[in-house]
Design an enzyme around this catalytic site. Structure first.
Site, PDB file in Angstrom:
ATOM      1  N   HIS A   1       5.226  -0.309   1.259  1.00 31.84           N
ATOM      2  CA  HIS A   1       4.299  -0.921   0.308  1.00 31.84           C
ATOM      3  C   HIS A   1       2.901  -1.039   0.908  1.00 31.84           C
ATOM      4  O   HIS A   1       2.751  -1.236   2.117  1.00 31.84           O
ATOM      5  CB  HIS A   1       4.790  -2.316  -0.095  1.00 31.84           C
ATOM      6  CG  HIS A   1       6.162  -2.314  -0.705  1.00 31.84           C
ATOM      7  ND1 HIS A   1       7.306  -2.529   0.019  1.00 31.84           N
ATOM      8  CD2 HIS A   1       6.564  -2.104  -1.988  1.00 31.84           C
ATOM      9  CE1 HIS A   1       8.364  -2.463  -0.771  1.00 31.84           C
ATOM     10  NE2 HIS A   1       7.939  -2.197  -1.994  1.00 31.84           N
ATOM     11  N   HIS A   2       1.910  -0.950   0.079  1.00 34.00           N
ATOM     12  CA  HIS A   2       0.516  -1.032   0.512  1.00 34.00           C
ATOM     13  C   HIS A   2       0.207  -2.386   1.147  1.00 34.00           C
ATOM     14  O   HIS A   2       0.614  -3.421   0.636  1.00 34.00           O
ATOM     15  CB  HIS A   2      -0.406  -0.809  -0.695  1.00 34.00           C
ATOM     16  CG  HIS A   2      -1.854  -0.928  -0.380  1.00 34.00           C
ATOM     17  ND1 HIS A   2      -2.722  -1.679  -1.153  1.00 34.00           N
ATOM     18  CD2 HIS A   2      -2.609  -0.420   0.636  1.00 34.00           C
ATOM     19  CE1 HIS A   2      -3.936  -1.595  -0.649  1.00 34.00           C
ATOM     20  NE2 HIS A   2      -3.896  -0.844   0.438  1.00 34.00           N
ATOM     21  N   GLY A   3      -0.508  -2.374   2.244  1.00 32.26           N
ATOM     22  CA  GLY A   3      -0.908  -3.619   2.910  1.00 32.26           C
ATOM     23  C   GLY A   3      -2.088  -4.268   2.220  1.00 32.26           C
ATOM     24  O   GLY A   3      -3.164  -4.432   2.802  1.00 32.26           O
TER      25      GLY A   3
ATOM     26  N   THR B   1      -1.680  -1.014  -5.656  1.00 27.47           N
ATOM     27  CA  THR B   1      -3.006  -0.783  -5.072  1.00 27.47           C
ATOM     28  C   THR B   1      -2.896   0.248  -3.956  1.00 27.47           C
ATOM     29  O   THR B   1      -1.822   0.721  -3.631  1.00 27.47           O
ATOM     30  CB  THR B   1      -3.577  -2.095  -4.516  1.00 27.47           C
ATOM     31  OG1 THR B   1      -2.615  -2.665  -3.601  1.00 27.47           O
ATOM     32  CG2 THR B   1      -3.836  -3.088  -5.626  1.00 27.47           C
TER      33      THR B   1
END
Length: 498
Positions: free
Chosen positions: A229-231, A259
């Site tokens: 998952h995107h940070g 995002t």
């Protein structure tokens, strides 16, 4: 870390542990302390484990974090940390590191990033049965009642977040003080939390707090995120600064948090602080070992070369592994570890953190392997027979008692939804973005002038502003109450009826 309102359950009581102790462990448990020590020493000798030469690795952890529980059907299982610890100690890796039982983070430490009201809510909130009326307003304010809420309220939530954060902050301090060159905090890496909002199973962002601490010594911090998952929480926190560069490899599209697209590069406009310092590598389902390693080495290598970080924070979310309960990639444990190996080879101080990972036995395998990489050890594939919960790793569906089972076998793998040219285009785009960073003034800065003085002055100014606002708020309240008591007297507006 994905959201799904079906997986969020009210906390009632811990479900029975799915783990059972092994026969070998029951025999081991009967040994005296000296004999147990000899067992561990023999295991360490078999793996050739010794303290690394020329650098120091520290391990930061508090075992109390294992006792917390998100709910019986929630994919986040803190006991994955217990499995990790048992593998690390079972292989004898603890002999190669400085071990630190960390203290919980304090309120003031958390408040360096998070809003005080939000922290107070986390501090005093209890299980859902106790809060239906009393804290309804706060629940709404902090989005805990949203239909997609994936952060349940559970008993002991404050202890959990302070324990996770305390370990990470202690690890960051170990780096900045020169006590260690690689500092590990597997209970950390909670990258989704915002300033005043929980998100993606993350309540407090220990990564942001650690980077804030590192910025007191280092001019440039590179944050690398290999969670599926995107940070987003870390990127948002340092969106407007050039002293932190964020590099995130993640699944993109109809996937939480939505995002981290190719055009998310920071503030728009070259003159804006932080412009081009958010570097995102969105990936498609089914990426395999060979392609992931090629892309990681090319983009990360070029980023380190251009940005010249003085310290690296590496978030090793294990939900990018094949067979993860939520992830969509096809990585094996050693391929995931290649990222740690590549970053370590640059001989910079590294803060190594955990993150996502929802098949606990594979999370434990991965973080044990990456601990071994940090100390320069090679581990045998057969898991130690005396670890307490060896059954969790046995059987064909659980890896057959091996440290490195095949995770992208055909029946579990995700179909590949990309082509090689997609990866090449992605790498070329990232390299083009890095050209905008190459000649930025911060890249050539060796030290931040009077950094400590500047930070102290800023803190003093912030404190003065808070006091002034508090005083003003009290005065305004007194004035309002006086006016309410004197409604209709001279100087007040009245309704005039003609």
């Amino acid at each position: 870390m994905a959201f799904n309102n079906e997986i969020v359950q009210a906390w009632v009581a811990p479900d029975p542990s799915p783990l059972t102790t092994s026969v070998e462990y029951l025999s081991y448990k009967q040994l005296n302390a000296a004999d147990k020590e000899r067992v561990h020493q023999m295991e360490a000798e078999e793996n050739g484990i010794e303290r690394p030469q020329g650098y120091t690795v520290s391990f930061h952890y508090n075992p109390e974090v294992e006792q917390h529980h998100f709910g019986s059907k929630h994919p986040m299982k803190p006991w994955r940390l217990q499995l990790t610890k048992q593998l690390v100690f079972g292989y004898g890796l603890h002999y190669a590191m400085d071990l630190n039982e960390s203290l919980p983070a304090s309120m003031s430490e958390l408040a360096r990033f998070h809003d005080n009201d939000y922290l107070n809510f986390l501090r005093y909130i209890k299980s859902p049965a106790d809060i239906q009326k009393r804290h309804r307003e706060e629940l709404n304010r902090y989005v805990f009642t949203d239909e997609f809420n994936d952060c349940p309220i559970f008993d002991g939530i404050w202890d959990y977040v302070t324990l996770c954060t305390g370990a990470t902050l202690e690890a960051a301090h170990s780096l900045s003080s020169g006590q260690s060159d690689i500092a590990i905090s597997w209970s950390g890496g909670l990258h989704h939390a915002k300033k005043r909002q929980a998100s993606g199973f993350c309540y407090v962002n220990d990564i942001v707090l650690a980077i804030q601490h590192l910025l007191e010594k280092y001019v440039r911090v590179l944050y690398i995120d290999i969670d599926v998952h995107h940070g987003d929480g870390v990127e948002a926190a340092f969106f407007n600064t050039d002293r932190v560069m964020t590099l995130s490899y993640h699944k993109y599209g109809e996937f939480f948090p939505g995002t981290g697209g190719p055009d998310d590069t920071g503030p728009k406009g070259y003159t804006e602080p932080g412009a081009y310092f958010s570097l995102n590598v969105p990936l498609e389902d089914g990426i395999d070992d060979k392609d992931y390693e090629w892309l990681f080495r090319r983009i990360t290598g070029r980023t380190i070369e251009v940005y010249k970080p003085q310290v690296i924070v590496l978030q090793c979310g294990a939900d990018s592994l094949g067979g993860d309960r939520l992830g969509k990639f096809n990585l094996n444990i050693k391929a995931h570890g290649k990222c740690v190996e590549f970053v370590k080879a640059h001989n910079l101080p590294i803060l190594v953190l955990g993150g996502g990972g929802y098949t606990p036995r594979n999370v434990a395998r991965t973080w044990c392997h990456e601990t071994a990489l940090c100390v320069g050890a090679t581990l045998h594939d057969e898991l130690p027979s005396f670890i307490p919960y060896r059954q969790a790793f046995e059987g064909p569906s659980h890896g057959s008692g091996l440290l490195y089972p095949e995770l992208n076998i055909k029946r579990l793998s995700h179909p590949k939804t990309y082509e090689r040219r997609d990866l090449e285009n992605c790498a070329a785009r990232c390299e083009e973005q890095l050209r905008c960073v190459m000649h930025h003034p911060v890249v050539s800065m060796a030290r931040y002038p009077q950094l400590g003085t500047v930070l102290r002055a800023k803190q003093e100014v912030d404190a003065e502003i808070r006091e002034e606002l508090e005083d003003r708020g009290i005065q305004d309240e007194v004035k309002r109450r006086k006016q309410e008591r004197a409604t209709g007297r001279r100087g007040e507006y009245r309704s005039i009826v003609h």
